[in-house]
Design a protein around this motif. Structure first.
Motif, PDB file in Angstrom:
ATOM      1  N   ALA A 381       0.835  -1.199   0.000  1.00 20.38           N
ATOM      2  CA  ALA A 381       0.000   0.000   0.000  1.00 20.38           C
ATOM      3  C   ALA A 381       0.873   1.254   0.000  1.00 20.38           C
ATOM      4  O   ALA A 381       0.589   2.221  -0.714  1.00 20.38           O
ATOM      5  N   LEU A 382       1.953   1.222   0.773  1.00 22.36           N
ATOM      6  CA  LEU A 382       2.879   2.360   0.803  1.00 22.36           C
ATOM      7  C   LEU A 382       3.520   2.535  -0.575  1.00 22.36           C
ATOM      8  O   LEU A 382       3.543   3.630  -1.139  1.00 22.36           O
ATOM      9  N   TYR A 390      -4.596   2.182   5.376  1.00 20.91           N
ATOM     10  CA  TYR A 390      -4.182   2.447   6.751  1.00 20.91           C
ATOM     11  C   TYR A 390      -4.288   3.950   6.998  1.00 20.91           C
ATOM     12  O   TYR A 390      -4.368   4.751   6.069  1.00 20.91           O
ATOM     13  N   SER A 391      -4.285   4.313   8.278  1.00 22.10           N
ATOM     14  CA  SER A 391      -4.265   5.728   8.626  1.00 22.10           C
ATOM     15  C   SER A 391      -2.940   6.029   9.319  1.00 22.10           C
ATOM     16  O   SER A 391      -2.273   5.125   9.824  1.00 22.10           O
ATOM     17  N   GLU A 392      -2.573   7.291   9.301  1.00 20.43           N
ATOM     18  CA  GLU A 392      -1.262   7.675   9.851  1.00 20.43           C
ATOM     19  C   GLU A 392      -1.415   8.383  11.197  1.00 20.43           C
ATOM     20  O   GLU A 392      -0.637   9.251  11.543  1.00 20.43           O
ATOM     21  N   ALA A 407      -8.065  -0.422  14.778  1.00 23.52           N
ATOM     22  CA  ALA A 407      -7.686   0.364  13.606  1.00 23.52           C
ATOM     23  C   ALA A 407      -6.375  -0.137  13.035  1.00 23.52           C
ATOM     24  O   ALA A 407      -5.593  -0.791  13.717  1.00 23.52           O
ATOM     25  N   THR A 408      -6.180   0.189  11.764  1.00 22.36           N
ATOM     26  CA  THR A 408      -4.907  -0.099  11.098  1.00 22.36           C
ATOM     27  C   THR A 408      -4.171   1.227  11.017  1.00 22.36           C
ATOM     28  O   THR A 408      -4.306   1.977  10.052  1.00 22.36           O
ATOM     29  N   SER A 409      -3.445   1.511  12.068  1.00 25.09           N
ATOM     30  CA  SER A 409      -2.888   2.841  12.214  1.00 25.09           C
ATOM     31  C   SER A 409      -1.368   2.740  12.308  1.00 25.09           C
ATOM     32  O   SER A 409      -0.857   1.868  13.001  1.00 25.09           O
ATOM     33  N   VAL A 410      -0.667   3.611  11.613  1.00 28.10           N
ATOM     34  CA  VAL A 410       0.793   3.571  11.618  1.00 28.10           C
ATOM     35  C   VAL A 410       1.337   4.908  12.110  1.00 28.10           C
ATOM     36  O   VAL A 410       0.636   5.920  12.117  1.00 28.10           O
TER      37      VAL A 410
END
Ligand code: C2O
Length: 535
Positions: A381-382, A390-392, A407-410
């Motif tokens: 995805a990146l 994802y969310s940042e 959540a899919t959070s980075v």
């Protein structure tokens, strides 16, 4: 000087019949071996492993502790860096080993399969044993700890989800795949090794157990620790080693005892701050001196109590890095100063958790319970600039009011940023107590600047070891305690940081660092041929 070589292996992952603990089982292994094949390489070499998946499960293999510099595609973290090799599929992992020496290991990084799919990865200095910062040992003894379930581990995992309480405890602890002779099964496999008197051996110890920290001793012998997680340490002498899942310890042992037989033994260390069941058995192996009489009973070491926090922390906290002049120094300017609080909590049973009674377990880091993406790996995805995967917004500090959000959070950081993380083990609002959590970071080693029990207090900053801190990839954060780590984000990609108690990963005890490309040439190249994509 030896020139760099290519070390090539093929791992056929498939079903293996095994008789273990007086039970006949079918397990999934690499090349019918338990532990799997040892990879031996020299620093500077290239490792190529062809993984052929003949199992019915999809599978990723992670090279635990290998930096994978500009090579995150080969990290083998399911849904973080790839989408796993499908049944009947294959993938070739290729990576260079640069600037790392000592003992690492590899394991499946998708579901409980790592219970039987794991092995040691030994990295020697490129100029041979003369490159060791200690006298070259006479011999080497690999000691790889594991956990054994009589049931199919995939079923154990599914059941753990249905009950909401995670996998049942293992049926045995193992040393090099064998439980030893202190279980209720007479005739179980025992690891045995012959040694000569008055020689120094290098023990390469790996904790590949899934969910337990361990104490390890050899009766009537001392150890000098010389490395952890493939980073040299100052020499540290002890008669007991504490080791958390994910960690390795290289220790010298000199055979000065009378020529007889001696047990080595491993038992669980559990801080007892949460009433969570654990395997209270003992794994044993036997060290036999050459020329020893045939013993009927070897001497057994006296093991610390399971809840001996003092002995465990004394070991974990006494280690220092060797800090040679050409080793990277501790960075002193910090770009991101984070506090990450983590632990377990309880939530209502979900409708699909059909065996769940009162509550299900959930885990969090700064209020986020990590959910892997579903359709594409984070790294994909990146690289492909996909939105909505994802969310940042992974927070720099815990929420002021305890809340848990899935959540899919980075956490996004720039190339070469210095990241400091106070890892704080925390109990949220419920009766689930605190536990020890070994926190592992992919893609980097970190400096461990300080550790302690209770709550981290900013005045601890004055006690940080900035001179010769231990360098590791996995730190055993004590139950209800803390550790401060610092690393330079010099490796673009998506890097998982998670609890290495396997049971806690599906509960959400993880987060991901998104590290952006630097100036050329520090740019992540495209994925290799045959990369396991999801779309
Ligand atoms: Cu040894 Cu993410 O793992």
């Amino acid at each position: 000087m030896a020139s760099a070589a290519v070390v090539e292996h093929t791992f056929n992952v498939g079903a293996t019949n095994i008789s273990q603990l007086c039970t006949e089982s079918v397990i999934y292994t690499a090349n019918e071996q338990l532990p799997g094949p040892t990879i031996e390489a020299n620093e500077g070499d290239t490792v190529v492993v062809h993984v052929v998946n003949e199992s019915p499960y999809s599978l990723s293999v992670h090279w635990h502790g290998i930096f994978q510099l500009l090579n995150g595609w080969a990290d083998g973290a399911y849904l973080i860096t790839d989408c796993s090799i499908q049944p009947s599929g294959n993938f070739t992992y290729q990576f260079n080993i640069t600037g790392q020496e000592g003992t690492l290991w590899w394991h499946a990084h998708s579901s409980l399969l790592r219970a039987t799919i794991y092995g040691a990865l030994i990295i020697k200095p490129r100029n041979g044993t003369a490159g060791y910062p200690f006298t070259a040992p006479y011999g080497e003894i690999p000691i790889v700890f594991g956990e054994w379930w009589n049931k199919n581990v995939n079923d154990v995992e599914i059941d753990g989800h249905l009950t909401g309480l995670g996998p049942a405890i293992s049926d045995a602890l193992t040393i090099n795949g064998m439980p030893g002779d202190h279980t209720s099964c007479k005739g179980a496999g025992v690891y045995e090794v012959e040694v000569a008197s008055n020689k120094t051996y290098l023990l390469r110890i790996v904790n590949a157990a899934l969910n337990v920290e361990l104490f390890f001793k050899v009766a009537h012998h001392n150890f000098t620790v010389v490395a952890v997680d493939a980073c040299y340490t100052g020499p540290y002498t002890t008669d007991v080693i504490a080791i958390a899942p994910g960690q390795t310890v290289d220790a010298l042992m000199t055979t000065l005892a009378p020529p007889r037989w001696y047990y080595m033994a491993a038992t669980v260390f559990d801080s007892n701050t949460a009433s969570i069941p654990f395997n209270n058995g003992t794994a044993t192996g036997i060290i036999k001196y050459e020329g020893a009489p045939n013993e009927t009973i070897a001497s057994m070491p006296s093991m610390p109590a399971h809840n001996d926090v003092v002995t465990a922390n004394n070991f974990y906290w006494s280690l220092t890095g060797l800090a040679r002049s050409d080793d990277p120094a501790v960075p002193t300017t910090v770009n991101h100063s984070m506090i990450v609080e983590f632990g377990l909590d309880q939530e209502p049973c979900a409708p699909d958790q059909t065996k769940c009674k009162e509550y299900a377990l959930v885990a969090f880091m700064n209020g986020y319970s990590f959910q892997p993406p579903k359709k594409v790996s984070l790294l994909n995805a990146l690289f492909d600039d996909l939105t909505d995967v994802y969310s940042e917004d992974f927070p720099m500090s815990p929420p002021s009011v305890p809340t848990i959000r899935k959540a899919t959070s980075v956490k996004k950081v720039m190339y070469n940023d210095v990241v400091e993380v106070v890892l704080q083990s925390k109990k949220y609002k419920t009766k689930v107590g605190t536990e020890n959590h070994p926190i592992h970071l992919h893609g980097y080693n970190f400096f461990v600047l300080a550790q302690g029990l209770g709550r981290y207090d900013p005045t601890e900053r004055s006690t940080f070891n900035l001179v010769n801190p231990q360098v590791r990839n996995t730190v055993a954060v004590p139950g209800g305690g803390w550790a401060v780590i610092r690393f330079t984000a010099n490796n673009p990609g998506m890097w998982f940081m998670h609890c290495h108690l396997d049971a806690h990963v599906p509960l959400g005890l993880g987060m991901v660092f998104e590290v952006l490309d630097g100036p050329a040439p520090n740019i992540l190249p495209p994925p290799p041929d045959g990369y396991p994509k999801c779309y």
